[in-house]
Design a protein around this motif. Structure first.
Motif, PDB file in Angstrom:
ATOM      1  N   LEU A   1       0.829  -1.197   0.000  1.00 43.05           N
ATOM      2  CA  LEU A   1       0.000   0.000   0.000  1.00 43.05           C
ATOM      3  C   LEU A   1       0.868   1.254   0.000  1.00 43.05           C
ATOM      4  O   LEU A   1       0.588   2.219  -0.727  1.00 43.05           O
ATOM      5  CB  LEU A   1      -0.934  -0.007   1.209  1.00 43.05           C
ATOM      6  N   ASP A   2       1.941   1.258   0.799  1.00 40.55           N
ATOM      7  CA  ASP A   2       2.856   2.397   0.820  1.00 40.55           C
ATOM      8  C   ASP A   2       3.486   2.623  -0.548  1.00 40.55           C
ATOM      9  O   ASP A   2       3.577   3.765  -1.019  1.00 40.55           O
ATOM     10  CB  ASP A   2       3.952   2.191   1.871  1.00 40.55           C
ATOM     11  N   ARG A   3       3.941   1.523  -1.189  1.00 39.63           N
ATOM     12  CA  ARG A   3       4.524   1.661  -2.531  1.00 39.63           C
ATOM     13  C   ARG A   3       3.504   2.211  -3.523  1.00 39.63           C
ATOM     14  O   ARG A   3       3.808   3.089  -4.325  1.00 39.63           O
ATOM     15  CB  ARG A   3       5.052   0.314  -3.026  1.00 39.63           C
ATOM     16  N   SER A   4       2.306   1.717  -3.440  1.00 37.28           N
ATOM     17  CA  SER A   4       1.247   2.171  -4.343  1.00 37.28           C
ATOM     18  C   SER A   4       0.946   3.658  -4.120  1.00 37.28           C
ATOM     19  O   SER A   4       0.767   4.409  -5.075  1.00 37.28           O
ATOM     20  CB  SER A   4      -0.014   1.336  -4.111  1.00 37.28           C
TER      21      SER A   4
ATOM     22  N   ARG B   1       1.402   6.728  -6.749  1.00 33.27           N
ATOM     23  CA  ARG B   1       0.303   7.652  -7.045  1.00 33.27           C
ATOM     24  C   ARG B   1       0.751   9.102  -6.895  1.00 33.27           C
ATOM     25  O   ARG B   1       0.453   9.954  -7.724  1.00 33.27           O
ATOM     26  CB  ARG B   1      -0.883   7.374  -6.109  1.00 33.27           C
ATOM     27  N   ARG B   2       1.513   9.371  -5.836  1.00 34.16           N
ATOM     28  CA  ARG B   2       2.021  10.740  -5.641  1.00 34.16           C
ATOM     29  C   ARG B   2       2.963  11.153  -6.766  1.00 34.16           C
ATOM     30  O   ARG B   2       2.898  12.270  -7.264  1.00 34.16           O
ATOM     31  CB  ARG B   2       2.748  10.837  -4.305  1.00 34.16           C
ATOM     32  N   GLU B   3       3.860  10.233  -7.157  1.00 36.37           N
ATOM     33  CA  GLU B   3       4.787  10.531  -8.253  1.00 36.37           C
ATOM     34  C   GLU B   3       4.029  10.786  -9.552  1.00 36.37           C
ATOM     35  O   GLU B   3       4.346  11.717 -10.293  1.00 36.37           O
ATOM     36  CB  GLU B   3       5.775   9.384  -8.437  1.00 36.37           C
TER      37      GLU B   3
ATOM     38  N   ALA C   1       0.967  11.876  -9.844  1.00 36.33           N
ATOM     39  CA  ALA C   1       0.268  13.154  -9.714  1.00 36.33           C
ATOM     40  C   ALA C   1       1.227  14.319  -9.953  1.00 36.33           C
ATOM     41  O   ALA C   1       0.868  15.302 -10.615  1.00 36.33           O
ATOM     42  CB  ALA C   1      -0.386  13.264  -8.336  1.00 36.33           C
ATOM     43  N   GLU C   2       2.446  14.199  -9.448  1.00 33.03           N
ATOM     44  CA  GLU C   2       3.447  15.253  -9.663  1.00 33.03           C
ATOM     45  C   GLU C   2       3.818  15.364 -11.140  1.00 33.03           C
ATOM     46  O   GLU C   2       3.917  16.463 -11.695  1.00 33.03           O
ATOM     47  CB  GLU C   2       4.693  14.973  -8.815  1.00 33.03           C
ATOM     48  N   LYS C   3       3.992  14.218 -11.791  1.00 33.48           N
ATOM     49  CA  LYS C   3       4.293  14.226 -13.242  1.00 33.48           C
ATOM     50  C   LYS C   3       3.140  14.844 -14.023  1.00 33.48           C
ATOM     51  O   LYS C   3       3.352  15.604 -14.967  1.00 33.48           O
ATOM     52  CB  LYS C   3       4.545  12.800 -13.739  1.00 33.48           C
ATOM     53  N   PHE C   4       1.916  14.508 -13.643  1.00 32.58           N
ATOM     54  CA  PHE C   4       0.739  15.069 -14.303  1.00 32.58           C
ATOM     55  C   PHE C   4       0.720  16.589 -14.168  1.00 32.58           C
ATOM     56  O   PHE C   4       0.486  17.301 -15.139  1.00 32.58           O
ATOM     57  CB  PHE C   4      -0.538  14.467 -13.711  1.00 32.58           C
ATOM     58  N   ARG C   5       0.970  17.107 -12.943  1.00 29.73           N
ATOM     59  CA  ARG C   5       0.966  18.558 -12.732  1.00 29.73           C
ATOM     60  C   ARG C   5       2.048  19.237 -13.565  1.00 29.73           C
ATOM     61  O   ARG C   5       1.812  20.278 -14.182  1.00 29.73           O
ATOM     62  CB  ARG C   5       1.152  18.877 -11.250  1.00 29.73           C
ATOM     63  N   ALA C   6       3.237  18.634 -13.599  1.00 27.33           N
ATOM     64  CA  ALA C   6       4.335  19.216 -14.376  1.00 27.33           C
ATOM     65  C   ALA C   6       3.982  19.231 -15.872  1.00 27.33           C
ATOM     66  O   ALA C   6       4.210  20.243 -16.559  1.00 27.33           O
ATOM     67  CB  ALA C   6       5.628  18.435 -14.142  1.00 27.33           C
ATOM     68  N   GLU C   7       3.417  18.164 -16.377  1.00 33.99           N
ATOM     69  CA  GLU C   7       3.033  18.095 -17.796  1.00 33.99           C
ATOM     70  C   GLU C   7       1.909  19.073 -18.107  1.00 33.99           C
ATOM     71  O   GLU C   7       1.915  19.747 -19.135  1.00 33.99           O
ATOM     72  CB  GLU C   7       2.626  16.669 -18.168  1.00 33.99           C
TER      73      GLU C   7
END
Length: 123
Positions: free
Chosen positions: A89-92, A96-98, A100-106
């Motif tokens: 769950l922690d890895r997942s 998800r956070r990574e 979301a960050e890539k999505f915001r940057a794009e």
């Protein structure tokens, strides 16, 4: 010996629901009194029949307490499973956070491109 459903369940080491199923199916003879209470006649034959009818569950050790080392082994195995699930769950969540960050940057990069094209600075 005449007993109630809960007492029959306790004496036969099965659940109350099992006794009720066996009464419904006719495995165990039972009579209802004027108040609606079920009473079973648990002579030796009925006890053996009831246990045989529930043999699969009885064979699996239902109602038999686990030995101490078996209980500890089971608890350890369950704790290991919980730890594994927490790690997954922690890895997942990190993925998800990574993402979301890539999505915001794009998204920000695309908005900048649209703005440059709209103002004519991109030419």
């Amino acid at each position: 010996m005449i007993v109630s459903i809960p007492e029959a369940a306790q004496r036969l080491n099965v659940s109350v629901d099992t006794i009720r199923r066996q009464v419904r199916s006719g495995v165990l003879p039972a009579n209802r009194d004027e108040k609606g209470q079920w009473w079973l006649d648990l002579s030796g034959d009925e006890q053996a029949t009831a246990k045989a009818a529930d043999g699969d569950r009885m064979g699996l050790g239902v109602g038999t307490p686990l030995q101490r080392n078996e209980r500890e082994s089971l608890i350890n195995a369950l704790e290991d499973q919980v730890d594994d699930l927490k790690a997954r769950l922690d890895r997942s969540e990190n993925e998800r956070r990574e993402d979301a960050e890539k999505f915001r940057a794009e998204r920000d990069r695309l908005l900048e491109m649209i703005e440059r094209l709209a103002t004519g600075k991109g030419q």
